[in-house]
Design a protein around this motif. Structure first.
Motif: not given
Length: 513
Positions: A1-2, A74, A213, A259, A266-268, A403, A406-407, A410
């Motif tokens: 999730m950059s 992500p 992913l 992860e 893809v997910v921090n 990130s 984004g998380l 989600f």
């Protein structure tokens, strides 16, 4: 999730009508992406009836879009870096329009759910990309106005969704709730490319965590299918449900391990080391799950057992957005000046108290009596969403902001989809249980049957009338029981926010969506 990459080269500025046009175009793109999360809420009975499915199966139309949209989040940063923010936006817009058209042409529930998944995958990047490009094209001194325009569409779209969905279903074919996206999508893609291509970002060979992913898709999809299908297959008495549960559990465990050890995940998940962020995500998962579950349940109840048309169910549920829009500027101003934790506590607890008040609902309520609590509920919404986002992002390191945002998005979206499935399942099971309990207590002496017979009812008519009364009361009890559970979830969420320490800085929430 950059974060979306940016150019260091000075950009030619849009001016006057072009700048306004580009801003409205990006706002419209965000509007239709958010609109489609709620437009089907009041349309589920109509759609399921037209496609020969049950109302509970019809809710797949809602959950499939939400889960697919959440999974795309992500990928947004990677897509923007690999292909350019403008190209991603325009392509997503075109794909969103295409899959909206296919949704409108679906002739079975299976086809509709498939196209809703594809629509959600296309729509996922639209929210973050529209916000990113708005901030990119507007001068820094007008960044607040750009963010305000984007936030306003985000608030108004969920209000308009039930109204538009209801009016369309009652006056046109249900397919038009999806087909109305097509001209907007084509216009936004066409004009978007001509106006925004000069703002394209630099391309970079950004690596993507393919394994992470795939594991994410596997466990989320397996869990959602298990929740959706469980009630129809007798839960764990079905080998299919057991298999899905095993896949979800193993997939989730593998996802967590991978992860946490992957260099470019893809997910921090490492942002959860911050106590403030973890508490904020816990709060939003509990509260948004309760909120979205109750929001989906209300129109189903109104249309199925209170005699409401889709239009009036939409009008009734949409009033919750009125005070939300009016209170949003105040919530944003207070969030920047004060400790956000008391604001979140007030907002979430207010939602809980209103939801607990709704546990007193009955079959004799007027539309105004149903709508009034929903109207006041809207007051708590901006005090829940706005300061909570700021608190979460202020709890992480600045380089982790994108990130973390984004998380959080989600987790919020997936919790809403999971809650919808759980509410739907619980509503049916509690209705069945309540019916069994009431059936043994109803008309034991035969007085009601005798009274109905004296009023000209035949024996079968009298039994049918009593059966309808029992069913309606069973559903009403089940609805109130779901509201009770949702209210308790809100209260727990309000308490959970105090697990977060007081933030030491004010975060830039432009990365949140």
């Amino acid at each position: 999730m950059s974060a979306t990459p940016s150019n260091d080269i000075p950009l030619p500025a849009l001016k006057g009508a072009q700048l306004v046009g580009a801003g409205l175009l990006l706002a419209a793109a965000n509007f239709i992406a958010v609109l489609d999360t709620t437009i089907a809420n009041v349309s589920v009975p109509t759609i399921s009836g037209a496609l020969g499915a049950s109302t509970s199966q019809g809710t797949y139309v809602i959950t499939s879009y939400a889960v697919a949209e959440a999974i795309t989040v992500p990928l947004t940063g990677w897509l923007a870096g690999r292909f350019g923010a403008v190209r991603v936006f325009v392509t997503s817009m075109l794909m969103f329009g295409l899959f909206s058209a296919l949704c409108g042409m679906a002739n079975s529930l299976e086809m509709l759910v498939l196209f809703r998944v594809l629509q959600g995958l296309a729509g996922g990047p639209l929210m973050p990309m529209s916000q990113t490009l708005l901030l990119r094209i507007f001068p820094k001194e007008k960044a607040a106005a750009a963010t305000g325009l984007w936030a306003m569409t985000t608030l108004i779209a969920p209000i308009m969704g039930p109204i538009l969905g209801g009016v369309i279903c009652d006056n046109m074919h249900w397919s038009f709730i999806f087909l109305i996206n097509v001209p907007v999508a084509v216009l936004c893609a066409w004009r978007g490319w001509s106006l925004l291509k000069q703002y394209e970002t630099k391309l970079a060979k950004v690596s993507i965590d393919v394994v992470g992913l795939v594991l994410l898709i596997v466990w989320v999809a397996a869990l959602q299918l298990m929740l959706d299908e469980g009630k129809d297959k007798d839960w764990f008495n079905s080998p299919e449900i057991v298999g899905l549960a095993i896949v979800a559990a193993i997939g989730f465990a593998a996802f967590m391990i991978w992860e946490l050890t992957e260099k470019h995940p893809v997910v921090n998940l490492r942002v959860f080391r911050h106590r403030g962020y973890s508490a904020s995500v816990l709060t939003i998962c509990l509260a948004f799950g309760a909120f979205f579950g109750a929001t989906v349940l209300t129109p189903l109840w109104l249309q199925s057992y209170m005699g409401y048309t889709s239009t009036w169910a939409g009008y009734t549920t949409a009033v919750s957005g009125i005070l939300a829009v009016l209170a949003a500027p105040l919530a944003a101003n207070m969030s920047a000046r004060f400790d956000p934790r008391p604001l979140v506590f007030f907002g979430v607890l207010w939602l809980g108290m209103v939801t607990l008040f709704r546990t007193q609902s009955n079959l004799d309520m007027t539309q105004w009596q149903i709508a009034l609590p929903l109207l006041f509920q809207g007051l708590g919404m901006p005090f829940f969403f706005v300061p909570l986002t700021g608190l979460a992002l202020a709890s992480v390191d600045e380089e982790e902001t994108a990130s973390a945002a984004g998380l959080m998005s989600f987790c919020r979206t997936v919790s809403g989809a999971f809650a919808t499935s759980l509410v739907n399942t619980s509503w049916e099971s509690k209705t069945t249980y309540n019916r069994a309990e009431l059936a043994g207590l109803t008309d034991r002496t035969g007085e009601v049957s005798t009274l109905l017979s004296q009023n000209g009812y035949g024996l079968e008519q009298a039994r049918g009338t009593i059966d309808q009364m029992v069913q309606a009361q069973s559903v009403m009890l089940a609805t109130n029981q779901i509201f009770l559970i949702a209210g308790c979830a809100f209260v727990l969420a309000a308490i959970a926010i105090w697990l977060a320490p007081k933030p030491t800085r004010v975060a830039d929430t432009s990365a949140a969506h």
